[in-house]
Write a protein that holds these residues in place. Structure first.
Motif, PDB file in Angstrom:
ATOM      1  N   LEU A  66       0.846  -1.210   0.000  1.00 27.98           N
ATOM      2  CA  LEU A  66       0.000   0.000   0.000  1.00 27.98           C
ATOM      3  C   LEU A  66       0.877   1.254   0.000  1.00 27.98           C
ATOM      4  O   LEU A  66       0.547   2.256  -0.651  1.00 27.98           O
ATOM      5  CB  LEU A  66      -0.929  -0.025   1.217  1.00 27.98           C
ATOM      6  N   ARG A  67       2.019   1.177   0.706  1.00 36.89           N
ATOM      7  CA  ARG A  67       2.961   2.309   0.701  1.00 36.89           C
ATOM      8  C   ARG A  67       3.509   2.544  -0.719  1.00 36.89           C
ATOM      9  O   ARG A  67       3.586   3.705  -1.158  1.00 36.89           O
ATOM     10  CB  ARG A  67       4.111   2.020   1.676  1.00 36.89           C
ATOM     11  N   ILE A  68       3.852   1.470  -1.425  1.00 40.43           N
ATOM     12  CA  ILE A  68       4.354   1.610  -2.804  1.00 40.43           C
ATOM     13  C   ILE A  68       3.301   2.298  -3.673  1.00 40.43           C
ATOM     14  O   ILE A  68       3.618   3.191  -4.475  1.00 40.43           O
ATOM     15  CB  ILE A  68       4.727   0.226  -3.383  1.00 40.43           C
ATOM     16  N   ILE A  69       2.038   1.901  -3.504  1.00 43.05           N
ATOM     17  CA  ILE A  69       0.957   2.513  -4.298  1.00 43.05           C
ATOM     18  C   ILE A  69       0.855   4.009  -3.985  1.00 43.05           C
ATOM     19  O   ILE A  69       0.690   4.832  -4.896  1.00 43.05           O
ATOM     20  CB  ILE A  69      -0.375   1.783  -4.026  1.00 43.05           C
ATOM     21  N   LEU A  70       0.990   4.343  -2.703  1.00 44.90           N
ATOM     22  CA  LEU A  70       0.931   5.767  -2.341  1.00 44.90           C
ATOM     23  C   LEU A  70       2.124   6.528  -2.926  1.00 44.90           C
ATOM     24  O   LEU A  70       1.982   7.671  -3.375  1.00 44.90           O
ATOM     25  CB  LEU A  70       0.893   5.918  -0.813  1.00 44.90           C
ATOM     26  N   ILE A  71       3.312   5.902  -2.930  1.00 45.51           N
ATOM     27  CA  ILE A  71       4.478   6.561  -3.527  1.00 45.51           C
ATOM     28  C   ILE A  71       4.215   6.817  -5.017  1.00 45.51           C
ATOM     29  O   ILE A  71       4.565   7.872  -5.555  1.00 45.51           O
ATOM     30  CB  ILE A  71       5.752   5.696  -3.338  1.00 45.51           C
ATOM     31  N   ASP A  72       3.566   5.830  -5.685  1.00 48.55           N
ATOM     32  CA  ASP A  72       3.328   5.956  -7.125  1.00 48.55           C
ATOM     33  C   ASP A  72       2.246   6.971  -7.463  1.00 48.55           C
ATOM     34  O   ASP A  72       2.358   7.696  -8.449  1.00 48.55           O
ATOM     35  CB  ASP A  72       2.911   4.596  -7.712  1.00 48.55           C
ATOM     36  N   PHE A  73       1.173   7.013  -6.672  1.00 50.17           N
ATOM     37  CA  PHE A  73      -0.014   7.770  -7.109  1.00 50.17           C
ATOM     38  C   PHE A  73      -0.279   9.034  -6.293  1.00 50.17           C
ATOM     39  O   PHE A  73      -0.998   9.912  -6.756  1.00 50.17           O
ATOM     40  CB  PHE A  73      -1.259   6.868  -7.053  1.00 50.17           C
ATOM     41  N   TRP A  74       0.237   9.122  -5.066  1.00 53.72           N
ATOM     42  CA  TRP A  74      -0.005  10.303  -4.238  1.00 53.72           C
ATOM     43  C   TRP A  74       1.054  11.350  -4.590  1.00 53.72           C
ATOM     44  O   TRP A  74       2.244  11.041  -4.631  1.00 53.72           O
ATOM     45  CB  TRP A  74       0.066   9.902  -2.754  1.00 53.72           C
ATOM     46  N   SER A  75       0.608  12.577  -4.835  1.00 52.12           N
ATOM     47  CA  SER A  75       1.547  13.608  -5.305  1.00 52.12           C
ATOM     48  C   SER A  75       2.682  13.858  -4.310  1.00 52.12           C
ATOM     49  O   SER A  75       3.778  14.236  -4.700  1.00 52.12           O
ATOM     50  CB  SER A  75       0.790  14.907  -5.602  1.00 52.12           C
ATOM     51  N   LYS A  76       2.415  13.640  -3.006  1.00 50.50           N
ATOM     52  CA  LYS A  76       3.472  13.841  -2.008  1.00 50.50           C
ATOM     53  C   LYS A  76       4.108  12.521  -1.567  1.00 50.50           C
ATOM     54  O   LYS A  76       4.851  12.484  -0.583  1.00 50.50           O
ATOM     55  CB  LYS A  76       2.884  14.566  -0.791  1.00 50.50           C
TER      56      LYS A  76
ATOM     57  N   THR B  99       6.471  10.468  -2.793  1.00 52.29           N
ATOM     58  CA  THR B  99       7.930  10.302  -2.745  1.00 52.29           C
ATOM     59  C   THR B  99       8.531  11.099  -1.589  1.00 52.29           C
ATOM     60  O   THR B  99       9.490  10.659  -0.961  1.00 52.29           O
ATOM     61  CB  THR B  99       8.569  10.759  -4.072  1.00 52.29           C
ATOM     62  N   ARG B 100       7.936  12.275  -1.292  1.00 55.14           N
ATOM     63  CA  ARG B 100       8.495  13.102  -0.210  1.00 55.14           C
ATOM     64  C   ARG B 100       8.336  12.410   1.137  1.00 55.14           C
ATOM     65  O   ARG B 100       9.187  12.534   2.016  1.00 55.14           O
ATOM     66  CB  ARG B 100       7.787  14.453  -0.196  1.00 55.14           C
ATOM     67  N   TYR B 101       7.205  11.683   1.288  1.00 53.17           N
ATOM     68  CA  TYR B 101       6.941  11.049   2.585  1.00 53.17           C
ATOM     69  C   TYR B 101       7.234   9.556   2.584  1.00 53.17           C
ATOM     70  O   TYR B 101       6.773   8.839   3.486  1.00 53.17           O
ATOM     71  CB  TYR B 101       5.489  11.297   3.001  1.00 53.17           C
ATOM     72  N   GLN B 102       8.011   9.055   1.602  1.00 53.39           N
ATOM     73  CA  GLN B 102       8.209   7.605   1.524  1.00 53.39           C
ATOM     74  C   GLN B 102       8.880   7.048   2.781  1.00 53.39           C
ATOM     75  O   GLN B 102       8.544   5.973   3.249  1.00 53.39           O
ATOM     76  CB  GLN B 102       8.983   7.223   0.254  1.00 53.39           C
ATOM     77  N   LYS B 103       9.841   7.795   3.339  1.00 50.88           N
ATOM     78  CA  LYS B 103      10.546   7.298   4.522  1.00 50.88           C
ATOM     79  C   LYS B 103       9.619   7.305   5.738  1.00 50.88           C
ATOM     80  O   LYS B 103       9.564   6.327   6.497  1.00 50.88           O
ATOM     81  CB  LYS B 103      11.781   8.153   4.800  1.00 50.88           C
ATOM     82  N   ALA B 104       8.866   8.412   5.894  1.00 54.81           N
ATOM     83  CA  ALA B 104       7.911   8.470   7.005  1.00 54.81           C
ATOM     84  C   ALA B 104       6.901   7.338   6.881  1.00 54.81           C
ATOM     85  O   ALA B 104       6.539   6.696   7.875  1.00 54.81           O
ATOM     86  CB  ALA B 104       7.207   9.826   7.006  1.00 54.81           C
TER      87      ALA B 104
END
Lengths: 110, 148
Positions: free
Chosen positions: A66-76, A78-83
């Motif tokens: 689900l985190r990978i999907i958010l990295i791909d589709f949520w505009s922010k 990549t910025r919050y990938q570590k969080a």
């Protein structure tokens, strides 16, 4: 990087479990005795601990997916990938704290 | 003598310009099926490992009781198809990344495809041709509704 490594390792582990799990479940088509004999080997203490590891792998793969999907589709994303990775770890700990005692009671009290 | 190294992530062959972009659809499939599988598998684990006596209650009668309901038949068949194709495509990604040699790579991908296809066929047949009350079996091994 470790989220990526863990996603691959848990993915492979789940895939091979899935192959075995479909074959063991297919034994219901053979006979009740055949299915019960094989499923009985899943209900031993050692396999009970193995099920904790399996569920741990599935829960990590699910939350990190689900985190990978958010990295791909949520505009922010990549910025919050570590969080979000720390959120995945926290949710994993919470889920496993809920699951593990309940499951081990089922394994060891029967 | 000089050695050349490909730039990182250099494709084996250039991407096709025409026709269906299968890699893109595979990428989309992993995300769509992934979301659905989180729901299906968490539900599966909850019903089979958390509710009641969990794993210690699983036997032929438990499975028979579940698959007497078309809802759980379709739940499990959806899980079967989505998970095997998701897992098979994931394994294909790993073969593409790590396996060396065209013949070895082709053999591994054929093995993955065969495993996925055979198990989808087997699993689907088992779920839909399953007989919860087989004739001549001891009643204590069967779901309670078989006695009625």
């Amino acid at each position: 990087m470790w989220s990526w490594v863990l996603h691959r390792i848990t993915g492979v582990a789940i895939f091979f479990f899935l192959l075995v799990h479909i074959l063991d479940t297919a034994l219901v088509r053979v006979s009740p005795e055949a299915y019960n004999a094989v499923i009985g080997t899943y209900q031993t203490p050692i396999m009970g601990l193995g099920e904790v590891a399996l569920v741990g792998a599935i829960v990590f793969h699910a939350f990190n997916g689900l985190r990978i999907i958010l990295i791909d589709f949520w505009s922010k994303g990549t910025r919050y990938q570590k969080a979000m990775f720390y959120v995945v770890i926290a949710l994993w700990v919470i889920t496993m704290l809920g699951f593990t005692p309940r499951h081990l009671i089922n394994v060891f009290s029967h | 003598m000089s050695a050349t190294l490909d730039a990182p992530r250099t494709p084996l062959r250039p991407a096709r310009k025409k026709g269906v972009n299968w890699e893109k659809w595979g990428w989309i499939y992993m995300r769509v099926s992934g979301v659905v599988l989180v729901v299906l598998i968490f539900g599966h684990l909850f019903m089979n490992l958390i509710v009641g006596d969990g794993v210690s209650a699983i036997d032929f009668a438990f499975v028979g009781g579940k698959w007497a309901d078309p809802f759980w038949q379709w739940w499990d068949v959806a899980m079967l198809w989505l998970a095997l194709i998701h897992g098979g495509n994931g394994m294909r990604t790993l073969v593409n990344d790590y396996a060396r040699g065209p013949k070895f790579r082709a053999a591994l991908k054929l093995a993955i495809l065969a495993a996925v296809a055979i198990l989808i066929l087997l699993g689907t047949l088992v779920v839909f041709t399953f007989e919860p009350c087989p004739i001549g079996q001891p009643a204590d091994l069967l779901p309670s509704f078989c006695a009625a």
